[in-house]
Write a protein that holds these residues in place. Structure first.
Motif, PDB file in Angstrom:
ATOM      1  N   PHE A 175       0.846  -1.181   0.000  1.00 19.55           N
ATOM      2  CA  PHE A 175       0.000   0.000   0.000  1.00 19.55           C
ATOM      3  C   PHE A 175       0.893   1.247   0.000  1.00 19.55           C
ATOM      4  N   SER A 176       0.420   2.301  -0.629  1.00 20.86           N
ATOM      5  CA  SER A 176       1.142   3.571  -0.598  1.00 20.86           C
ATOM      6  C   SER A 176       0.167   4.719  -0.777  1.00 20.86           C
ATOM      7  N   ASP A 177       0.435   5.828  -0.079  1.00 16.38           N
ATOM      8  CA  ASP A 177      -0.377   7.026  -0.274  1.00 16.38           C
ATOM      9  C   ASP A 177       0.287   7.991  -1.247  1.00 16.38           C
ATOM     10  N   ASN A 178       1.348   7.505  -1.941  1.00 18.38           N
ATOM     11  CA  ASN A 178       2.085   8.362  -2.880  1.00 18.38           C
ATOM     12  C   ASN A 178       2.455   7.539  -4.109  1.00 18.38           C
ATOM     13  N   ARG A 179       1.421   7.091  -4.807  1.00 18.74           N
ATOM     14  CA  ARG A 179       1.631   6.152  -5.903  1.00 18.74           C
ATOM     15  C   ARG A 179       2.392   6.786  -7.065  1.00 18.74           C
ATOM     16  N   LEU A 200       2.819  -3.080  -6.836  1.00 19.56           N
ATOM     17  CA  LEU A 200       4.213  -3.501  -6.749  1.00 19.56           C
ATOM     18  C   LEU A 200       5.143  -2.299  -6.828  1.00 19.56           C
ATOM     19  N   HIS A 201       6.339  -2.466  -6.284  1.00 21.27           N
ATOM     20  CA  HIS A 201       7.325  -1.394  -6.294  1.00 21.27           C
ATOM     21  C   HIS A 201       7.810  -1.104  -7.713  1.00 21.27           C
ATOM     22  N   ILE A 202       8.001   0.171  -8.011  1.00 17.13           N
ATOM     23  CA  ILE A 202       8.706   0.559  -9.219  1.00 17.13           C
ATOM     24  C   ILE A 202      10.159   0.109  -9.058  1.00 17.13           C
ATOM     25  N   TRP A 206      12.259   2.377  -3.611  1.00 19.25           N
ATOM     26  CA  TRP A 206      11.699   1.718  -2.430  1.00 19.25           C
ATOM     27  C   TRP A 206      10.401   2.374  -1.959  1.00 19.25           C
ATOM     28  N   ASP A 207      10.177   3.634  -2.329  1.00 18.17           N
ATOM     29  CA  ASP A 207       9.008   4.340  -1.813  1.00 18.17           C
ATOM     30  C   ASP A 207       7.957   4.633  -2.881  1.00 18.17           C
ATOM     31  N   LYS A 208       8.104   4.072  -4.083  1.00 15.09           N
ATOM     32  CA  LYS A 208       7.136   4.315  -5.153  1.00 15.09           C
ATOM     33  C   LYS A 208       6.454   3.004  -5.528  1.00 15.09           C
ATOM     34  N   ILE A 209       5.104   3.032  -5.468  1.00 14.85           N
ATOM     35  CA  ILE A 209       4.306   1.841  -5.749  1.00 14.85           C
ATOM     36  C   ILE A 209       3.451   2.080  -6.980  1.00 14.85           C
ATOM     37  N   LEU A 210       3.459   1.136  -7.903  1.00 15.61           N
ATOM     38  CA  LEU A 210       2.601   1.169  -9.079  1.00 15.61           C
ATOM     39  C   LEU A 210       1.247   0.581  -8.707  1.00 15.61           C
ATOM     40  N   ASP A 211       0.188   1.339  -8.904  1.00 11.80           N
ATOM     41  CA  ASP A 211      -1.160   0.857  -8.619  1.00 11.80           C
ATOM     42  C   ASP A 211      -1.592  -0.081  -9.746  1.00 11.80           C
ATOM     43  N   LEU A 212      -1.805  -1.349  -9.416  1.00  9.29           N
ATOM     44  CA  LEU A 212      -2.051  -2.361 -10.439  1.00  9.29           C
ATOM     45  C   LEU A 212      -3.529  -2.456 -10.800  1.00  9.29           C
ATOM     46  N   GLN A 213      -3.796  -2.350 -12.095  1.00 11.80           N
ATOM     47  CA  GLN A 213      -5.128  -2.657 -12.604  1.00 11.80           C
ATOM     48  C   GLN A 213      -5.280  -4.157 -12.818  1.00 11.80           C
ATOM     49  N   PHE A 241      -0.389   3.449   3.548  1.00  9.75           N
ATOM     50  CA  PHE A 241       0.871   3.659   4.259  1.00  9.75           C
ATOM     51  C   PHE A 241       1.728   4.733   3.597  1.00  9.75           C
ATOM     52  N   ASP A 242       2.344   5.570   4.424  1.00  8.61           N
ATOM     53  CA  ASP A 242       3.338   6.537   3.976  1.00  8.61           C
ATOM     54  C   ASP A 242       4.700   6.008   4.393  1.00  8.61           C
ATOM     55  N   THR A 243       5.459   5.518   3.423  1.00  7.63           N
ATOM     56  CA  THR A 243       6.727   4.857   3.721  1.00  7.63           C
ATOM     57  C   THR A 243       7.732   5.818   4.343  1.00  7.63           C
ATOM     58  N   ARG A 244       7.780   7.039   3.862  1.00  8.35           N
ATOM     59  CA  ARG A 244       8.763   7.989   4.359  1.00  8.35           C
ATOM     60  C   ARG A 244       8.437   8.462   5.780  1.00  8.35           C
ATOM     61  N   LYS A 245       7.181   8.753   6.029  1.00 10.41           N
ATOM     62  CA  LYS A 245       6.786   9.241   7.351  1.00 10.41           C
ATOM     63  C   LYS A 245       6.493   8.108   8.329  1.00 10.41           C
ATOM     64  N   GLN A 246       6.390   6.879   7.795  1.00  5.76           N
ATOM     65  CA  GLN A 246       6.051   5.725   8.633  1.00  5.76           C
ATOM     66  C   GLN A 246       4.745   5.976   9.391  1.00  5.76           C
TER      67      GLN A 246
END
Length: 509
Positions: A175-179, A200-202, A206-213, A241-246
């Motif tokens: 999960f990521s709030d900064n896709r 999945l991760h780009i 480490w902090d960028k997630i691709l939103d999968l269709q 989840f915000d990976t940077r801010k935890q």
């Protein structure tokens, strides 16, 4: 527009690479990194015509620059002629990305997934499967010869996978709030309604997630569950989840399945919010009654690893069961099990064959996991001793053996280099045959040294990384000869390849 439907701006060839023209105008965006060709004359060169001659590590292709240096290329297929923008320059080589396909390889095909070229999960979807197999076999041979300096027998043809899509029995999504924003979203300049993602991760970020269709690696209901979880979380205002801010509620989603259709779901939560958690879990059970095993955990660490977490079984059994030749294996959330169940059966049969068991041998199964190989060969051995670092896996191995009516196996938990010692061997007996299936990093040097001390008659070495396998084999080449090599394709559409090597003691030559 999906990358696979783009055309090159400079010609009529269809574009199957990773950098379509519409992305090139977006390099100024400060919100996410875009790899775009630089103008010629700047620090990194641009090559207009490179002939792609082969494959290299990590799924890249390889060619030669005009100055003779090797170019490692992302997005190319051997046989292509391409334009390449270099993004990294080293003394002996360049690294670059395709910007245009000038002449496509006859082995280039249409990728199936709309995310190809952005997602790093299937880097070879644009390559014909027969070519994938050929290049995987070549990689195994090159590593064993170049790194291991080994004299090889004739290499057995690689075992192809019966299914080239939907073969994985385990997927992990974040999960990521900064896709990661799609090119069209950046180009439009319009405000983005939601930056939430479940995917999945780009690669390399480490902090960028691709939103999968969609994802073509795991069979249904994998896609349906992932999309339903995402939709529920959005509609109920659950914090991604915000990976940077935890911070945030939802951290990761793991899905496992079996050939018989059993399904395991594990959700990692960062915050301990019982109301929000139970709402999501109850929703899943109502929408997907076929879920066999539903777990959750609260993870406030800096990483997503499971092994030191308490996992709570919210519904169903605390395991799912895979079957093979009448043997049943309970798979828990922390268990290692080969991610391609059907091809694992082919691999295990080959391991058993190469072990050459007559019923008189004591076998050691190093890195035994759930004890699958140990139990698979037990009927042909006098005794099998399995060693594994993960205590939960060893407990599951003991339960599996008891359930399967196997009484000639013993399993021990502990760090391999600390447990596999002379004292252990004196207590439990020395092996006639060793089967070893270590993680990607290979065997610890102390484990190799112990094998050279006890010199079992045969070693069957299974590896998902033929480079570290070759390194370990090089340490043993004075005492052992390579008697057989069998590559196995466990991971179609990727550059990964499994390999089995049979070693026989030289003293018997």
């Amino acid at each position: 527009m999906p990358l696979r439907n783009q055309k090159c701006a400079a010609g009529n060839n269809r574009y199957f690479g990773q950098v379509p023209q519409e992305i090139l105008a977006m390099a100024a965006s400060r919100k996410q990194r875009i790899f775009a060709p630089m103008a010629r004359g700047r620090k990194h060169p641009f090559f207009e015509k490179i002939e792609v001659t082969g494959t290299a590590a990590k799924g890249k292709a390889v060619g030669r620059a005009p100055d003779g240096r090797v170019v490692f290329i992302s997005g190319a297929v051997p046989g292509d002629t391409v334009s390449v923008q270099v993004f990294k320059k080293r003394k002996g080589h360049y690294e670059g990305r395709v910007t245009e396909i000038l002449n496509p390889s006859p082995e280039r095909i249409q990728p199936r997934c709309v995310h190809f070229g952005t997602c790093g999960g299937c880097k070879w979807q644009h390559m014909d499967y027969a070519a994938q197999l050929r290049f995987k076999q070549d990689e195994v041979v090159q590593n064993l010869v170049r790194i291991g300096k080994l004299d090889l027998p004739d290499i057995a043809p690689i075992l192809p996978a019966p299914e080239t899509y939907y073969y994985r029995n385990k997927m992990e999504f974040s999960f990521s709030d900064n896709r990661w924003l799609e090119p069209g979203e950046i180009a439009s300049g319009e405000p983005v309604a939601s930056r939430n993602a479940l995917g999945l991760h780009i690669p390399g970020m480490w902090d960028k997630i691709l939103d999968l269709q969609e994802c073509h690696l795991q069979a249904d209901p994998s896609n349906a569950i992932r999309l339903a979880v995402r939709e529920y979380a959005e509609s109920h205002g659950l914090a991604f989840f915000d990976t940077r801010k935890q911070e945030g509620l939802l951290r990761s989603l793991m899905l496992r399945n079996t050939a018989s259709g059993q399904v395991m779901v594990l959700i990692q939560f960062y915050q301990d919010d019982a109301s929000a958690r139970e709402g999501l879990l109850d929703f899943l059970l109502d929408r997907f009654p076929q879920i066999t095993s539903l777990f959750y955990t609260i993870n406030r660490k800096g990483n997503d690893t499971l092994y030191d977490l308490d996992l709570i079984c919210y519904h169903g059994t605390p395991y799912i069961t895979e079957e093979m030749e009448g043997l049943a294996f309970r798979i828990t959330p922390k268990s290692f099990y080969q991610t391609n169940s059907r091809q694992a059966y082919a691999l295990y049969k080959k391991v058993r064959e190469l072990a050459g068991l007559t019923g008189k041998e004591r076998v050691y199964d190093l890195y035994t996991g759930l004890g699958t190989i140990a139990q698979f060969v037990a009927r042909q051995a006098r005794e099998v001793i399995g060693i594994e670092a993960v205590a939960d896996a060893i407990e599951a191995a003991r339960v599996n053996a008891a359930e399967n009516g196997i009484s000639n196996t013993r399993f021990f938990a502990g760090d391999m280099k600390e447990l596999f010692t002379s004292e252990f061997l004196e207590t439990h007996g020395r092996p006639d045959v060793v089967i070893t299936d270590p993680p990607r990093d290979g065997m610890h040097k102390y484990v190799v040294a112990q094998l050279l001390e006890i010199l079992p008659e045969r070693i069957v070495y299974v590896s998902c990384n033929s480079a570290t396998q070759a390194r370990d084999l090089a340490l043993m080449r004075d005492a052992y000869r390579v008697a057989h090599v069998q590559p196995v394709d466990m991971f179609p559409q990727t550059h990964h390849v499994e390999n089995i090597v049979l070693l026989e003691r030289r003293s018997h030559e």
